[in-house]
Scaffold this motif. Sequence first.
Motif, mmCIF file in Angstrom:
data_model
loop_
_atom_site.group_PDB
_atom_site.id
_atom_site.type_symbol
_atom_site.label_atom_id
_atom_site.label_comp_id
_atom_site.label_asym_id
_atom_site.label_seq_id
_atom_site.Cartn_x
_atom_site.Cartn_y
_atom_site.Cartn_z
ATOM 1 N N PHE A 7 0.864 -1.664 0.063
ATOM 2 C CA PHE A 7 -0.430 -0.169 -0.119
ATOM 3 C C PHE A 7 1.063 0.880 0.217
ATOM 4 C CE2 PHE A 7 -3.032 -2.555 1.728
ATOM 5 C CZ PHE A 7 -4.262 -2.877 1.682
ATOM 6 N N THR A 8 0.768 2.477 -0.763
ATOM 7 C CA THR A 8 1.153 3.831 -0.737
ATOM 8 C C THR A 8 0.240 4.356 -0.586
ATOM 9 O OG1 THR A 8 1.512 3.595 -3.103
ATOM 10 C CG2 THR A 8 3.010 3.297 -2.040
ATOM 11 N N TYR A 9 0.357 5.638 -0.476
ATOM 12 C CA TYR A 9 -1.012 6.885 -0.273
ATOM 13 C C TYR A 9 0.174 8.189 -0.925
ATOM 14 C CZ TYR A 9 0.877 8.826 4.493
ATOM 15 O OH TYR A 9 1.305 9.499 5.063
ATOM 16 N N ALA A 10 -0.483 9.193 -1.235
ATOM 17 C CA ALA A 10 -0.330 10.436 -1.851
ATOM 18 C C ALA A 10 -1.274 11.293 -1.424
ATOM 19 C CB ALA A 10 -0.580 10.290 -3.381
ATOM 20 N N VAL A 11 -0.823 12.087 -0.699
ATOM 21 C CA VAL A 11 -1.930 13.454 -0.415
ATOM 22 C C VAL A 11 -1.971 14.728 -1.558
ATOM 23 C CG1 VAL A 11 -2.541 15.221 1.203
ATOM 24 C CG2 VAL A 11 -1.674 13.388 1.787
ATOM 25 N N ARG A 12 -3.082 14.664 -2.082
ATOM 26 C CA ARG A 12 -2.835 16.165 -3.593
ATOM 27 C C ARG A 12 -2.913 17.368 -3.094
ATOM 28 N NH1 ARG A 12 -6.897 12.714 -7.898
ATOM 29 N NH2 ARG A 12 -4.945 11.298 -8.147
ATOM 30 N N GLY A 13 -2.595 18.392 -3.831
ATOM 31 C CA GLY A 13 -2.682 19.389 -3.419
ATOM 32 C C GLY A 13 -3.943 20.463 -2.462
ATOM 33 N N ILE A 19 -5.152 6.052 -1.879
ATOM 34 C CA ILE A 19 -4.624 4.988 -1.136
ATOM 35 C C ILE A 19 -4.297 4.113 -2.922
ATOM 36 C CG2 ILE A 19 -4.471 3.423 0.156
ATOM 37 C CD1 ILE A 19 -6.276 4.866 2.198
ATOM 38 N N THR A 20 -2.901 3.366 -2.859
ATOM 39 C CA THR A 20 -2.912 2.656 -4.327
ATOM 40 C C THR A 20 -2.858 0.977 -3.816
ATOM 41 O OG1 THR A 20 -0.703 3.368 -4.518
ATOM 42 C CG2 THR A 20 -2.392 4.341 -5.914
ATOM 43 N N HIS A 21 -3.238 0.345 -4.407
ATOM 44 C CA HIS A 21 -2.646 -1.263 -3.731
ATOM 45 C C HIS A 21 -2.146 -1.853 -5.082
ATOM 46 C CE1 HIS A 21 -2.587 -5.116 -2.956
ATOM 47 N NE2 HIS A 21 -1.755 -4.734 -1.216
ATOM 48 N N GLY A 22 0.233 -1.499 -4.750
ATOM 49 C CA GLY A 22 0.134 -1.996 -5.806
ATOM 50 C C GLY A 22 -0.366 -0.811 -8.017
ATOM 51 N N PRO A 23 -0.057 -1.212 -9.034
ATOM 52 C CA PRO A 23 -0.986 -0.044 -9.438
ATOM 53 C C PRO A 23 -2.017 0.259 -9.695
ATOM 54 C CG PRO A 23 -0.516 -2.665 -10.297
ATOM 55 C CD PRO A 23 -0.258 -2.841 -9.230
ATOM 56 N N GLY A 44 0.617 5.503 13.312
ATOM 57 C CA GLY A 44 0.545 3.962 13.847
ATOM 58 C C GLY A 44 1.436 3.390 12.368
ATOM 59 N N ASP A 45 1.291 2.267 12.134
ATOM 60 C CA ASP A 45 1.859 1.006 11.389
ATOM 61 C C ASP A 45 0.767 1.582 10.360
ATOM 62 O OD1 ASP A 45 3.076 -0.438 9.825
ATOM 63 O OD2 ASP A 45 2.019 -2.265 10.800
ATOM 64 N N ALA A 46 1.561 2.157 9.356
ATOM 65 C CA ALA A 46 0.287 2.872 8.251
ATOM 66 C C ALA A 46 0.301 1.585 6.938
ATOM 67 C CB ALA A 46 1.637 3.364 6.718
ATOM 68 N N GLN A 47 0.509 0.383 6.660
ATOM 69 C CA GLN A 47 0.535 -0.816 5.904
ATOM 70 C C GLN A 47 -1.229 -1.279 6.680
ATOM 71 O OE1 GLN A 47 1.657 -1.971 2.883
ATOM 72 N NE2 GLN A 47 2.469 -0.180 3.331
ATOM 73 N N LEU A 48 -0.626 -1.305 7.880
ATOM 74 C CA LEU A 48 -1.510 -1.647 8.681
ATOM 75 C C LEU A 48 -3.138 -0.515 8.603
ATOM 76 C CD1 LEU A 48 -1.362 -3.699 11.802
ATOM 77 C CD2 LEU A 48 -1.753 -4.650 9.859
ATOM 78 N N VAL A 49 -3.082 0.503 8.779
ATOM 79 C CA VAL A 49 -3.906 1.491 8.947
ATOM 80 C C VAL A 49 -4.624 1.504 7.131
ATOM 81 C CG1 VAL A 49 -4.429 4.151 9.081
ATOM 82 C CG2 VAL A 49 -2.683 3.044 10.315
ATOM 83 N N MET A 50 -3.711 1.472 6.200
ATOM 84 C CA MET A 50 -4.544 1.627 4.541
ATOM 85 C C MET A 50 -5.481 0.697 4.201
ATOM 86 S SD MET A 50 -1.259 3.469 2.358
ATOM 87 C CE MET A 50 -0.025 2.809 3.190
ATOM 88 N N ALA A 51 -4.692 -1.256 4.667
ATOM 89 C CA ALA A 51 -5.721 -1.891 4.668
ATOM 90 C C ALA A 51 -6.405 -1.767 5.551
ATOM 91 C CB ALA A 51 -4.700 -3.280 5.340
ATOM 92 N N GLY A 55 -9.952 -1.263 3.338
ATOM 93 C CA GLY A 55 -11.057 -2.976 3.564
ATOM 94 C C GLY A 55 -10.384 -4.372 3.305
ATOM 95 N N ASN A 56 -8.952 -4.416 2.606
ATOM 96 C CA ASN A 56 -8.402 -5.304 2.158
ATOM 97 C C ASN A 56 -7.448 -5.696 3.836
ATOM 98 O OD1 ASN A 56 -9.013 -4.927 -0.377
ATOM 99 N ND2 ASN A 56 -7.812 -3.580 -0.909
ATOM 100 N N TYR A 57 -7.888 -7.041 4.383
ATOM 101 C CA TYR A 57 -7.585 -7.003 5.226
ATOM 102 C C TYR A 57 -8.146 -8.500 6.186
ATOM 103 C CZ TYR A 57 -11.364 -4.533 8.076
ATOM 104 O OH TYR A 57 -12.850 -4.231 8.326
ATOM 105 N N LYS A 58 -7.870 -8.748 6.415
ATOM 106 C CA LYS A 58 -8.258 -10.595 6.957
ATOM 107 C C LYS A 58 -9.775 -9.855 8.203
ATOM 108 C CE LYS A 58 -4.919 -13.779 6.463
ATOM 109 N NZ LYS A 58 -4.643 -15.049 7.215
ATOM 110 N N ARG A 59 -10.809 -11.178 7.755
ATOM 111 C CA ARG A 59 -12.303 -10.808 8.388
ATOM 112 C C ARG A 59 -12.203 -11.979 9.325
ATOM 113 N NH1 ARG A 59 -11.860 -9.143 3.183
ATOM 114 N NH2 ARG A 59 -12.966 -7.253 2.797
ATOM 115 N N GLY A 60 -11.287 -12.679 9.884
ATOM 116 C CA GLY A 60 -12.125 -13.598 10.529
ATOM 117 C C GLY A 60 -12.469 -15.594 10.458
ATOM 118 N N ASN A 61 -12.955 -15.557 9.186
ATOM 119 C CA ASN A 61 -13.764 -16.096 8.782
ATOM 120 C C ASN A 61 -12.661 -17.255 8.499
ATOM 121 O OD1 ASN A 61 -13.050 -15.215 6.155
ATOM 122 N ND2 ASN A 61 -15.211 -15.409 5.345
#
Length: 73
Positions: A7-13, A19-23, A44-51, A55-61
Amino acid sequence: MPRPQGFTYAVRGDGTVVITHGPRTAATLRGARAAEFVAEVDSGDAQLVMARWTGNYKRGNERAARRHPRNGG
């Protein structure tokens, strides 16, 4: 739980956060949500926050799905 990566993120002007994940664009945040995201990602941990925000995180099932007959369990 494995740590999310890519995950990466960019703040525009104009204050928009992209927020992007790969391309691919995973989320676009504007206004108060963008400001809240930036404050949280800085503290906090940027990768976990962005996930979590995208919505790209494990859901417990995953454990229950392993036991499902279709999955050989």
